[in-house]
Design a protein around this motif. Sequence first.
Motif, PDB file in Angstrom:
ATOM      1  N   GLU C 119      10.172  10.825 -10.102  1.00 14.47           N
ATOM      2  CA  GLU C 119      10.540  10.095  -8.877  1.00 14.47           C
ATOM      3  C   GLU C 119      11.855  10.611  -8.311  1.00 14.47           C
ATOM      4  OE1 GLU C 119      10.566   5.708  -9.001  1.00 14.47           O
ATOM      5  OE2 GLU C 119      12.407   5.820  -7.813  1.00 14.47           O
ATOM      6  N   ARG C 120      11.839  11.017  -7.024  1.00 12.28           N
ATOM      7  CA  ARG C 120      13.077  11.451  -6.381  1.00 12.28           C
ATOM      8  C   ARG C 120      13.890  10.239  -5.976  1.00 12.28           C
ATOM      9  NH1 ARG C 120      11.532  16.477  -2.352  1.00 12.28           N
ATOM     10  NH2 ARG C 120      10.835  17.883  -4.026  1.00 12.28           N
ATOM     11  N   VAL C 121      15.148  10.251  -6.394  1.00 16.89           N
ATOM     12  CA  VAL C 121      16.028   9.134  -6.127  1.00 16.89           C
ATOM     13  C   VAL C 121      17.205   9.675  -5.319  1.00 16.89           C
ATOM     14  CG1 VAL C 121      17.391   7.284  -7.175  1.00 16.89           C
ATOM     15  CG2 VAL C 121      15.331   8.127  -8.340  1.00 16.89           C
ATOM     16  N   HIS C 122      17.365   9.191  -4.092  1.00 12.10           N
ATOM     17  CA  HIS C 122      18.403   9.706  -3.199  1.00 12.10           C
ATOM     18  C   HIS C 122      19.731   8.994  -3.407  1.00 12.10           C
ATOM     19  CE1 HIS C 122      14.745  11.312  -1.443  1.00 12.10           C
ATOM     20  NE2 HIS C 122      15.519  12.252  -0.929  1.00 12.10           N
ATOM     21  N   PRO C 179       6.130   8.299  -4.862  1.00  8.41           N
ATOM     22  CA  PRO C 179       6.862   8.227  -3.595  1.00  8.41           C
ATOM     23  C   PRO C 179       8.370   8.164  -3.853  1.00  8.41           C
ATOM     24  CG  PRO C 179       5.015   6.685  -3.592  1.00  8.41           C
ATOM     25  CD  PRO C 179       5.140   7.218  -4.991  1.00  8.41           C
ATOM     26  N   ASP C 180       9.137   8.769  -2.968  1.00  9.31           N
ATOM     27  CA  ASP C 180      10.602   8.776  -3.125  1.00  9.31           C
ATOM     28  C   ASP C 180      11.163   7.355  -3.243  1.00  9.31           C
ATOM     29  OD1 ASP C 180      10.250  11.471  -2.687  1.00  9.31           O
ATOM     30  OD2 ASP C 180      11.875  11.625  -1.235  1.00  9.31           O
ATOM     31  N   ASP C 181      12.068   7.186  -4.156  1.00 13.72           N
ATOM     32  CA  ASP C 181      12.838   5.930  -4.284  1.00 13.72           C
ATOM     33  C   ASP C 181      11.958   4.705  -4.501  1.00 13.72           C
ATOM     34  OD1 ASP C 181      15.537   6.972  -3.808  1.00 13.72           O
ATOM     35  OD2 ASP C 181      14.771   7.449  -1.820  1.00 13.72           O
TER      36      ASP C 181
ATOM     37  N   ALA D 217      11.317  -7.282   0.700  1.00 16.73           N
ATOM     38  CA  ALA D 217      10.600  -6.623  -0.399  1.00 16.73           C
ATOM     39  C   ALA D 217       9.287  -6.031   0.112  1.00 16.73           C
ATOM     40  CB  ALA D 217      10.340  -7.613  -1.535  1.00 16.73           C
ATOM     41  N   PHE D 218       8.522  -6.825   0.843  1.00 15.88           N
ATOM     42  CA  PHE D 218       7.250  -6.294   1.350  1.00 15.88           C
ATOM     43  C   PHE D 218       7.486  -5.123   2.287  1.00 15.88           C
ATOM     44  CE2 PHE D 218       5.062 -10.511   0.398  1.00 15.88           C
ATOM     45  CZ  PHE D 218       4.295  -9.962  -0.617  1.00 15.88           C
ATOM     46  N   HIS D 219       8.541  -5.233   3.103  1.00 11.85           N
ATOM     47  CA  HIS D 219       8.835  -4.149   4.034  1.00 11.85           C
ATOM     48  C   HIS D 219       9.234  -2.889   3.260  1.00 11.85           C
ATOM     49  CE1 HIS D 219      11.391  -1.905   6.969  1.00 11.85           C
ATOM     50  NE2 HIS D 219      10.373  -2.198   7.753  1.00 11.85           N
ATOM     51  N   ALA D 220      10.001  -3.078   2.208  1.00  8.87           N
ATOM     52  CA  ALA D 220      10.532  -1.922   1.472  1.00  8.87           C
ATOM     53  C   ALA D 220       9.437  -1.159   0.738  1.00  8.87           C
ATOM     54  CB  ALA D 220      11.596  -2.378   0.472  1.00  8.87           C
ATOM     55  N   ILE D 221       8.456  -1.884   0.221  1.00 10.24           N
ATOM     56  CA  ILE D 221       7.437  -1.144  -0.526  1.00 10.24           C
ATOM     57  C   ILE D 221       6.312  -0.712   0.404  1.00 10.24           C
ATOM     58  CG2 ILE D 221       8.033  -2.083  -2.756  1.00 10.24           C
ATOM     59  CD1 ILE D 221       5.877  -4.063  -2.604  1.00 10.24           C
ATOM     60  N   ALA D 222       6.376  -1.206   1.649  1.00 11.62           N
ATOM     61  CA  ALA D 222       5.520  -0.663   2.701  1.00 11.62           C
ATOM     62  C   ALA D 222       4.121  -0.386   2.172  1.00 11.62           C
ATOM     63  CB  ALA D 222       6.159   0.603   3.253  1.00 11.62           C
ATOM     64  N   ASP D 223       3.680   0.816   2.345  1.00 11.72           N
ATOM     65  CA  ASP D 223       2.292   1.112   1.976  1.00 11.72           C
ATOM     66  C   ASP D 223       2.194   1.932   0.718  1.00 11.72           C
ATOM     67  OD1 ASP D 223       1.075  -0.231   4.165  1.00 11.72           O
ATOM     68  OD2 ASP D 223       1.787   1.391   5.451  1.00 11.72           O
ATOM     69  N   ASP D 224       3.305   2.168   0.039  1.00  8.86           N
ATOM     70  CA  ASP D 224       3.206   3.102  -1.080  1.00  8.86           C
ATOM     71  C   ASP D 224       3.199   2.456  -2.454  1.00  8.86           C
ATOM     72  OD1 ASP D 224       5.856   2.418  -1.026  1.00  8.86           O
ATOM     73  OD2 ASP D 224       6.582   4.430  -0.575  1.00  8.86           O
ATOM     74  N   ALA D 225       3.026   1.151  -2.517  1.00  7.10           N
ATOM     75  CA  ALA D 225       2.855   0.525  -3.830  1.00  7.10           C
ATOM     76  C   ALA D 225       1.374   0.586  -4.218  1.00  7.10           C
ATOM     77  CB  ALA D 225       3.313  -0.920  -3.794  1.00  7.10           C
ATOM     78  N   VAL D 226       1.138   0.802  -5.474  1.00  4.48           N
ATOM     79  CA  VAL D 226      -0.252   0.886  -5.932  1.00  4.48           C
ATOM     80  C   VAL D 226      -0.932  -0.478  -5.801  1.00  4.48           C
ATOM     81  CG1 VAL D 226      -1.733   1.298  -7.925  1.00  4.48           C
ATOM     82  CG2 VAL D 226       0.250   2.772  -7.499  1.00  4.48           C
ATOM     83  N   GLY D 227      -0.323  -1.493  -6.356  1.00  2.00           N
ATOM     84  CA  GLY D 227      -0.891  -2.835  -6.302  1.00  2.00           C
ATOM     85  C   GLY D 227      -2.007  -3.024  -7.305  1.00  2.00           C
ATOM     86  N   SER D 228      -2.469  -4.247  -7.347  1.00  2.00           N
ATOM     87  CA  SER D 228      -3.530  -4.630  -8.273  1.00  2.00           C
ATOM     88  C   SER D 228      -4.876  -4.574  -7.566  1.00  2.00           C
ATOM     89  CB  SER D 228      -3.252  -6.066  -8.762  1.00  2.00           C
ATOM     90  OG  SER D 228      -4.444  -6.724  -9.115  1.00  2.00           O
TER      91      SER D 228
END
Lengths: 339, 339, 339, 339
Positions: C119-122, C179-181, D217-228
């Motif tokens: 994981e890239r951490v900025h 994904p980054d960060d 939190a929801f905004h930060a993980i946007a679409d790149d969280a794997v989820g259940s």
Amino acid sequence: MTDPYEAIARLGTAPLWRYYGNLFAAEPKSRAVPYLWRYAALRPYLLHFADALSLEEAERRVLMLVNPGLTEPPATTTTLYAGIQVIVPGETAQAHRHTAAAFRFIIEGRGAYTTVNGERVHMHPGDLLLTPGWHWHDHAHEGDGPMLWLDGLDYPLVNALDAGFFELYGERTQKAAAPDDLSSRQFIHGRLTPAWDPQPGPNSPIGNYPWTETARAFHAIADDAVGSDSDGVVLEYTNPWNGGPVMPTIGCRIARLRPGFRGTPRRQTPSTIYHVVRGAGVTTVDGQRLEWGEKDVFAVPGWALYEHANASASSDAVLFSYTDAPAITALGLYREEIR
Amino acid sequence: MTDPYEAIARLGTAPLWRYYGNLFAAEPKSRAVPYLWRYAALRPYLLHFADALSLEEAERRVLMLVNPGLTEPPATTTTLYAGIQVIVPGETAQAHRHTAAAFRFIIEGRGAYTTVNGERVHMHPGDLLLTPGWHWHDHAHEGDGPMLWLDGLDYPLVNALDAGFFELYGERTQKAAAPDDLSSRQFIHGRLTPAWDPQPGPNSPIGNYPWTETARAFHAIADDAVGSDSDGVVLEYTNPWNGGPVMPTIGCRIARLRPGFRGTPRRQTPSTIYHVVRGAGVTTVDGQRLEWGEKDVFAVPGWALYEHANASASSDAVLFSYTDAPAITALGLYREEIR
Amino acid sequence: MTDPYEAIARLGTAPLWRYYGNLFAAEPKSRAVPYLWRYAALRPYLLHFADALSLEEAERRVLMLVNPGLTEPPATTTTLYAGIQVIVPGETAQAHRHTAAAFRFIIEGRGAYTTVNGERVHMHPGDLLLTPGWHWHDHAHEGDGPMLWLDGLDYPLVNALDAGFFELYGERTQKAAAPDDLSSRQFIHGRLTPAWDPQPGPNSPIGNYPWTETARAFHAIADDAVGSDSDGVVLEYTNPWNGGPVMPTIGCRIARLRPGFRGTPRRQTPSTIYHVVRGAGVTTVDGQRLEWGEKDVFAVPGWALYEHANASASSDAVLFSYTDAPAITALGLYREEIR
Amino acid sequence: MTDPYEAIARLGTAPLWRYYGNLFAAEPKSRAVPYLWRYAALRPYLLHFADALSLEEAERRVLMLVNPGLTEPPATTTTLYAGIQVIVPGETAQAHRHTAAAFRFIIEGRGAYTTVNGERVHMHPGDLLLTPGWHWHDHAHEGDGPMLWLDGLDYPLVNALDAGFFELYGERTQKAAAPDDLSSRQFIHGRLTPAWDPQPGPNSPIGNYPWTETARAFHAIADDAVGSDSDGVVLEYTNPWNGGPVMPTIGCRIARLRPGFRGTPRRQTPSTIYHVVRGAGVTTVDGQRLEWGEKDVFAVPGWALYEHANASASSDAVLFSYTDAPAITALGLYREEIR
């Protein structure tokens, strides 16, 4: 608007303000009542059924000790069950498993064993045998008289939580998959724990806490243990992996009440079931006297005030007991009061 | 700019790139070396000093077993210390306490006791006695021959962490403040734990793990324990409060190597010190043969490859051992390799 | 008998009674001394080496902050290390891993990142980035000025315990495998923890505790937090899996000292390294004044009495710090004293 | 002998063999049924009672969401309760405490607060407020429209275990004994935990998990969280002291179901109550379709097979939920199955 109370009822709701007092009482009042079962009265019927009813018909031949306040479904205290089981020489009891945790405390007889997850565990009076949740177990008797024991289970708790599963084993009994009584022999002595292949878990790995060890413990601490003002010289059977109770929902204890012991009144949120190993006495529970003798069983509901007394001025009384204290404590609901 | 390397040195810094290889090696290489101390060679000197040097002069009369790789400060492995202590009838050793954890494993003699936080704990060959960190302790001998034991401490670890404290007791010895040997009698039998006034902690409350219980354990598991391929039938002395090691920095074990046992080579980050309770054999450590006999002590440094062999085809060997595994594990640094 | 002292020395032993005082002191006295490193003095040399020495040559381009009392091997306190690292645009630092735990606290620059287990951490000034033990990590800089940060490691502890392992990655840098960060974005907000695929462990899963969140925390608690008499409004960076320190051997904290703050003197067995994020002040350590300004680093040895003072009557000072308290506490060796 | 069945009944016992099947079923079958309550239908009645019934009369003005299978005593699932509470400007609700754990999830309105053990905690839509067991709490509304929220409690569990206690506060409301909203401000940002006066416990110290943080939190993980696969991007509200659930008997979660999400069918022994924060969809439970829209509440009994679907191809759905999973897990009774 139609009658709003009617309307909200049709919508699947109810007004909290009409239920408040029922749901939030100042302190718990168990439906369970203090109660005592006399072993001498039950024993003839146990022997009768041992004769009249085969284990093929009965799966387990047990008299359930049903608290008069808890008949539907039947239970001994709110969360715990006690029964007296009997098997006779030559019998086997079908192997099964359930998520309910169970133990047996042996009352009389010799020559029977239970097989737990492949290990045969032999029974002697005063032994405590565990069959933790979801462990396969069946019983067999190769001795020459009836074998009777106290069964303890947490099925009232497990069923109340919608967590009961049950499964029959593919054959009537398990084959031995380990040396007989191995777990007890490996773990019981000197707080020494096998250091190869450790498999710590919430259940004790010990199949049998034998009476011989319990007797040695009482002998060793003789008269110089302080003990509890309410419960006497009371020892907890522990899980070697974590030092805690033997199973995550049931704690087992054994107490010696010295001659003339009269305990300080005490109550606690967990409920307790007692079995008299030796001696005679009286336990007063919320004002009700339970006069117990050897091999009797009695129930102390949660938050009921109890007070033990050893009736003898010269002999010890010994009480085995079990409670739901591990569960109550894990949920942050433990509370006690000593008068 | 003057020479930048000189300049940065004056500023209290150093260039990491010139130290990298020294600080970050592919794997650990302890300064400690595999080493064996022969009891038979040391015993005469211990008796000599018992005669020549009073306990008033010596505070403790101990020969430190100094690893040739760890002389300054003296230690037996990187984190642990072993010594052989002797006291003679009529002597007492000054009461003190230190944050370093300690134990004694009794080698020979009868009639001595140590007093730990007010409880007198009597010694017999094969007993394991604990004096956890910051517990007052003093020794006295009321028997009639010299008493010798193995002392184990973690002071090399504690001092390396700048955490060593020490204090003398106000009097030479403590008065008895509890019945003799009470803790052992209360906790040693049947995994039963006193349920009044529980005081769980990181140290075992047991003053003495007596040899009689250890012998019973070995007898009970007889020949049907699987055991470890590398370490034989190895049992861990446990803390009743949590099922873990006896003290947070030192773990103690006892192993039976069956006749003809030859272990699978193994290495682990913790270091280990062994004391031979019975039998004779060879432990090969990083290619070096340590031929041990009864009562000898030997050191296996961390990450050294060791391989135990019982020299006898007919008798058991029994090895007591202690390690810093609890500390190493708590810090997330445990690693092992089995060949 | 020849000289017995000579004889026992030949047998690999030493008389404890001649070492007693050295090994068991009344209280710890660290070889480490209180010390301060001025960032302004070091920065030119860091930039010099950024120019003069390629990362191919250096593996890591770091000035180690060597405590004058701990030069062999070099360390900043007994168990901890601090260094200032610099990388410049276009550089990459070779991927590797080690059992020593590490973190970086970013001092200045923008545009660099570290890749930790894929994981890239900025990095941004004030961010705390973790590279727990045995995690692959490499660095890269895609910005346009030098990037400087404080490196913290526990290699003095890990090496002292013979537990240091090191491995180079097969390629110069890791490819992005997530994904980054992501870890920071998933875990940093609102104490909310992803509930799919939980993998609790002793190390925090968070790659970056960003300064933006730290600033929000200080802003949110404004002036109404009580704070510590000795350490001001001090917050601990925590591991979401267990609420404890970020790694099992290193705890990280950030403290705001209000204008005019003067702390109550305190000492504790763990050692601490401070980095000044903002402001100026004086910390008196065992009587020695360390006058610190922005970006300076200073060391407080274990059991040294320290007393912080913010020199300004109108501005906050902000101190980042790290200690070995998690290790010391896990071993039962934590002790503190507040005057 | 008289009829033995009659005789044993008179002795307070019952033959287990006649109850076996009822007590030990192959798998749990909850009396609770899948059920949905429409907010739009309930809201007018809540406003009606807000008008018709004073808080002095009602103590709490709540419509209990009563599961049709669990009317006596009323509950929403076997162990949990849900209700919708309304208060209006100028009102206060009497301070009290109970051992049952409670929380509120705010649905609509502004200007109200609850006071928990002396700290005023202000409410905004989407906030999660805790009132752990035996914490004093009262409510007050200083805004200008009705305030409605979802109440969640574990009283069905607590009462089933005979562990319910209740107490009225000496006055109608508590005085503020701490700065408003302090706990949330101190603990919510960046996984930073106040390091002075730590008081770790089984309950989260956070009075309010504000919606603003959840949204971030929801905004930060946007679409790149794997989820259940079954539950979408599901986050657990955690207790900062241990990283676990917010209270020992109730776990709270918030899930984002992406546009078009259709979950993999799953069942688990814990029961779950959902509240729709945003969006619309269908959850099929044991074959029964629950079509939910914004602000609705629905119940999924333990071991019922559920399958979530977001009805929208373009908008997220957001589901708040709570379960008894912490209790079930602590007792060793957790089991799940994913189809």
